[in-house]
Design a protein around this motif. Structure first.
Motif, mmCIF file in Angstrom:
data_model
loop_
_atom_site.group_PDB
_atom_site.id
_atom_site.type_symbol
_atom_site.label_atom_id
_atom_site.label_comp_id
_atom_site.label_asym_id
_atom_site.label_seq_id
_atom_site.Cartn_x
_atom_site.Cartn_y
_atom_site.Cartn_z
ATOM 1 N N ASN A 17 0.520 7.500 4.321
ATOM 2 C CA ASN A 17 0.933 7.743 2.934
ATOM 3 C C ASN A 17 1.358 6.448 2.263
ATOM 4 O OD1 ASN A 17 0.424 10.432 2.626
ATOM 5 N ND2 ASN A 17 2.483 11.116 3.145
ATOM 6 N N ALA A 18 2.100 5.619 2.988
ATOM 7 C CA ALA A 18 2.528 4.336 2.417
ATOM 8 C C ALA A 18 1.313 3.465 2.092
ATOM 9 C CB ALA A 18 3.458 3.610 3.389
ATOM 10 N N MET A 19 0.264 3.574 2.905
ATOM 11 C CA MET A 19 -0.940 2.759 2.668
ATOM 12 C C MET A 19 -1.636 3.140 1.364
ATOM 13 S SD MET A 19 -2.455 2.478 6.516
ATOM 14 C CE MET A 19 -3.634 1.160 6.299
ATOM 15 N N LEU A 20 -1.368 4.331 0.872
ATOM 16 C CA LEU A 20 -1.978 4.750 -0.393
ATOM 17 C C LEU A 20 -1.474 3.906 -1.564
ATOM 18 C CD1 LEU A 20 -1.792 8.650 -0.032
ATOM 19 C CD2 LEU A 20 -3.814 7.200 0.220
ATOM 20 N N LEU A 21 -0.346 3.226 -1.374
ATOM 21 C CA LEU A 21 0.214 2.409 -2.451
ATOM 22 C C LEU A 21 -0.425 1.019 -2.513
ATOM 23 C CD1 LEU A 21 4.041 3.193 -2.205
ATOM 24 C CD2 LEU A 21 2.383 4.121 -3.808
ATOM 25 N N GLY A 22 -1.253 0.676 -1.546
ATOM 26 C CA GLY A 22 -1.833 -0.661 -1.515
ATOM 27 C C GLY A 22 -1.055 -1.556 -0.561
ATOM 28 N N GLU A 23 -1.666 -2.686 -0.225
ATOM 29 C CA GLU A 23 -1.137 -3.523 0.856
ATOM 30 C C GLU A 23 0.265 -4.054 0.575
ATOM 31 O OE1 GLU A 23 -3.769 -6.542 2.239
ATOM 32 O OE2 GLU A 23 -5.439 -5.152 2.511
ATOM 33 N N GLY A 81 8.120 -1.709 4.480
ATOM 34 C CA GLY A 81 8.468 -1.992 5.870
ATOM 35 C C GLY A 81 7.415 -1.558 6.869
ATOM 36 N N VAL A 82 6.201 -1.269 6.393
ATOM 37 C CA VAL A 82 5.132 -0.847 7.301
ATOM 38 C C VAL A 82 4.466 -2.085 7.911
ATOM 39 C CG1 VAL A 82 2.942 0.403 7.491
ATOM 40 C CG2 VAL A 82 4.698 1.193 5.906
ATOM 41 N N GLY A 83 4.294 -2.085 9.222
ATOM 42 C CA GLY A 83 3.577 -3.170 9.888
ATOM 43 C C GLY A 83 2.083 -2.979 9.678
ATOM 44 N N LEU A 84 1.575 -3.622 8.637
ATOM 45 C CA LEU A 84 0.211 -3.337 8.194
ATOM 46 C C LEU A 84 -0.832 -3.736 9.238
ATOM 47 C CD1 LEU A 84 -0.652 -1.970 5.648
ATOM 48 C CD2 LEU A 84 -0.977 -4.181 4.579
ATOM 49 N N GLY A 85 -0.641 -4.896 9.876
ATOM 50 C CA GLY A 85 -1.603 -5.359 10.873
ATOM 51 C C GLY A 85 -1.704 -4.388 12.035
ATOM 52 N N ARG A 104 11.292 -5.933 9.191
ATOM 53 C CA ARG A 104 10.600 -5.369 8.019
ATOM 54 C C ARG A 104 11.367 -4.178 7.463
ATOM 55 N NH1 ARG A 104 5.611 -6.524 10.791
ATOM 56 N NH2 ARG A 104 5.975 -4.662 12.025
ATOM 57 N N ALA A 105 11.848 -3.337 8.363
ATOM 58 C CA ALA A 105 12.547 -2.124 7.938
ATOM 59 C C ALA A 105 13.848 -2.469 7.208
ATOM 60 C CB ALA A 105 12.834 -1.247 9.146
ATOM 61 N N GLU A 106 14.547 -3.463 7.724
ATOM 62 C CA GLU A 106 15.809 -3.864 7.064
ATOM 63 C C GLU A 106 15.543 -4.440 5.686
ATOM 64 O OE1 GLU A 106 18.770 -5.148 10.733
ATOM 65 O OE2 GLU A 106 17.139 -6.511 10.173
ATOM 66 N N LEU A 107 14.508 -5.261 5.597
ATOM 67 C CA LEU A 107 14.181 -5.895 4.319
ATOM 68 C C LEU A 107 13.792 -4.847 3.271
ATOM 69 C CD1 LEU A 107 14.315 -8.844 3.616
ATOM 70 C CD2 LEU A 107 11.881 -9.049 4.062
ATOM 71 N N ALA A 108 13.139 -3.779 3.730
ATOM 72 C CA ALA A 108 12.725 -2.721 2.811
ATOM 73 C C ALA A 108 13.923 -1.997 2.203
ATOM 74 C CB ALA A 108 11.842 -1.708 3.545
ATOM 75 N N ARG A 109 15.070 -2.087 2.860
ATOM 76 C CA ARG A 109 16.294 -1.470 2.322
ATOM 77 C C ARG A 109 17.057 -2.433 1.432
ATOM 78 N NH1 ARG A 109 18.972 2.747 5.898
ATOM 79 N NH2 ARG A 109 17.342 3.548 7.251
ATOM 80 N N ILE A 110 16.581 -3.670 1.310
ATOM 81 C CA ILE A 110 17.314 -4.671 0.533
ATOM 82 C C ILE A 110 16.561 -5.091 -0.732
ATOM 83 C CG2 ILE A 110 18.157 -7.056 0.573
ATOM 84 C CD1 ILE A 110 18.997 -6.572 3.435
#
Lengths: 337, 250
Positions: A217-223, A230-234, B79-85
């Motif tokens: 779902n997060a990928m639907l927003l674009g890279e 916070g999604v690890g895209l790679g 990454r997860a922490e940064l997404a909350r900031i």
């Protein structure tokens, strides 16, 4: 409410289609006798019991799992590449599997095709598909754009197809014919004894897919939005490639390259639900894929009274109109914009 | 999280910007982004606005120096922490148009939801608040593909609000908007900063809007370096000459 009605309708359709797949064919078997065969009741004819349990049940379950897998792969790839026209064949995995099978068949000449050699064919498809997949994954670490990776997949697929053509050109007539038959697709090649293997492998892939609904779902927003969430895209990209490559390889190895189910079914699910949300779509796509494959299988055994039509004669009849519809109406379809 | 005080939430110390570490666009930048303020990042095309934004958001590593957020170097955050900031709002057009407004804003709760992404009552309350704050609650079921550019911008601002982070970074939020929508967006961002204590950094080419609605300006000049200060300070020091030349605009 609307979504739940769709789920109930598709569930009912699957049950009905499984029943029809067990009853219909060159030998018509009453539904009561199908039920008796499955539940261990009294069956009027021993032959009917054998046909239902040993032939039609594995075939229907294979269609169910293969359809769910291919449709799921289509959805995964369409999300990964942000391209509604992506499907398992695009990555070249089907072509890789075909190349593996071609190598096996042409190396063994006309002798291939016996029961003993079937496993070799399956192994060849596996190796071919996974080899292409390895190439794609190697590129995935350096090619960051999803669209470019899609093009890489296309090119690898073309190269595999080119090798297949060369082998066909040089191969013996018997081998060419046998390869052509495999290439038409068939859900009947999974026997009752091999069904558990097929079911476990496809079920594992489907389960893994369900576990990816949130990042998809997060990928639907674009890279960039996806990364900001916070999604690890790679890692996600590699996971989807492994998943779709593995599922496609398994289905192609057992059933031949089946066209259009992966491409068309996600569109039907999106049009029905009006949603791109994977929490709504993913299970429905699997169910619709299963229903579509069961319908195709039913058509192959009922449209030609004298025998069984190749699967890939039927799948484009259902899939192509869907694709034409979404392309013609793309301005009116939100997920195309 | 107390967002009311105005201490720096983002600090850059000796920051060097650029794709090539050996030849950075800028060196030795010392910047502060404080809670409750709107900072506009100005500069001509190619001056490095996007590079600075990408560096601050952790999309790319600094060419030198460090970015410190809430007292910790940005490289120390997962990454997860940064997404909350840091929540970002982009001019990206690659969003799937089949997402509804609600689904899109709900994705702002990504780091707060369970493994399957199911929303809790708290998540739903935050989403409702974000939708109300930007004034698009009535369009919750509309598809993104059916929204105007201005409405789309509001949706992604609501998504950033739903992320519940102290910093919101917007890359040219007024691009593609008509005059009324531009003013509305800038006013809304000012209200968000003041009411919630969030720090807002936006890049823009709209000098008049930046001067009218910002608390401070960061002006990137590839030749003279970076000028930072309140709007009055920047104007008095002729800080916009690198953008408009010698024309007297203000």
């Amino acid at each position: 409410m609307r979504v739940s009605v769709i789920y109930i309708t598709v569930s009912a359709a699957i049950v009905a289609l499984v029943a029809l797949n067990l009853a219909a064919g060159s030998v018509e078997i009453p539904l009561s006798q199908v039920w008796a065969s499955l539940t261990g009741g009294d069956v009027e004819s021993r032959v009917w019991h054998t046909i239902v349990v040993r032939s039609r049940l594995p075939q229907a379950l294979t269609a169910l799992m293969a359809g769910a897998s291919l449709a799921c792969c289509g959805l995964l790839l369409q999300t990964l590449f942000a391209n509604p026209l992506a499907d398992p064949a695009i990555l070249g995995v089907s072509s890789g599997a075909s190349l593996g099978v071609a190598l096996v068949m042409f190396a063994w000449g006309g002798a291939v095709g016996t029961a003993a050699s079937t496993l070799t064919v399956v192994g060849g498809a596996f190796v071919g598909a996974l080899a292409v997949l390895a190439v794609i994954i190697a590129f995935a670490s350096t090619v960051r754009s999803g669209v470019m990776l899609l093009v890489v997949g296309l090119m690898v697929g073309y190269m595999a197809s080119s090798a297949v053509s060369l082998l066909s050109f040089m191969g013996a007539a018997d081998s060419v014919k046998m390869f052509a038959v495999w290439g038409m697709g068939d859900f009947s090649s999974v026997s009752l004894s091999r069904l558990p293997w097929f079911a476990v492998m496809t079920a594992a892939g489907l389960l893994w897919s369900l576990m990816l609904m949130k990042p998809l779902n997060a990928m639907l927003l674009g890279e960039r939005y996806c990364r900001n969430l916070g999604v690890g895209l790679g890692r996600m990209r590699v996971a989807v490639l492994l998943l779709t490559g593995g599922l496609t390889a398994v289905v192609t190895a057992f059933c031949g390259p089946v066209s259009f189910l992966g491409l068309a079914v996600p569109h039907v699910a999106r049009l029905a639900t009006g949603s791109s949300n994977h929490q709504v779509l993913m299970p429905l796509v699997m169910m619709m894929g299963a229903a579509a494959a069961l319908l195709c299988n039913l058509m192959t055994v009922t449209l030609d009274a004298s025998g069984v039509l190749p699967l890939n004669v039927v799948t484009p009849l259902l899939g192509a109109p869907v694709i034409i519809y979404v392309i013609v109406n793309k301005r009116k379809i939100p997920y195309f914009n | 999280m107390d967002l009311s005080d105005k201490h720096p939430v983002v600090e850059c110390r000796g920051l060097a910007l650029g794709y090539d570490r050996s030849v950075p666009l800028y060196r030795g930048l010392d910047l502060e982004l404080r809670r409750g303020e709107v900072v506009s990042l100005l500069g001509v095309n190619g001056s490095g606005k996007s590079t600075l934004i990408k560096t601050l958001c952790g999309f790319m590593a600094p060419a030198g120096g460090e970015v410190v957020i809430e007292g910790r170097p940005v490289s120390c955050y997962s990454r997860a922490e940064l997404a909350r900031i840091i929540g970002v709002v982009l001019t990206d057009r690659s969003v799937d148009g089949g997402l509804t407004v609600y689904d899109t804003v709900a994705l702002g709760r990504y780091q707060y939801t369970d493994f399957f992404g199911r929303l809790s009552d708290d998540d739903r309350a935050v989403i409702e608040e974000a939708l109300d704050e930007v004034g698009i609650a009535s369009k919750r079921d509309c598809y993104i593909a059916r929204m105007s550019d201005g409405e789309r911008q509001k949706v992604f601002i609501a998504k950033a609000l739903a992320q519940d982070c102290p910093v919101i970074v917007l890359d040219e939020p007024t691009a593609f908007l008509d005059a009324r929508a531009k003013i509305g967006t800038m006013k809304m961002l000012g209200d968000i900063a003041r009411n919630s204590g969030r720090a807002i950094l936006l890049s823009t080419h709209d000098l008049s809007l930046a001067v009218r609605f910002s608390d401070r300006l960061w002006v990137l000049d590839p030749e003279a370096g970076m000028l930072c200060g309140s709007v009055d300070e920047v104007l008095q020091r002729g800080g916009l000459r690198c953008i408009v030349g010698d024309e007297e605009l203000f």
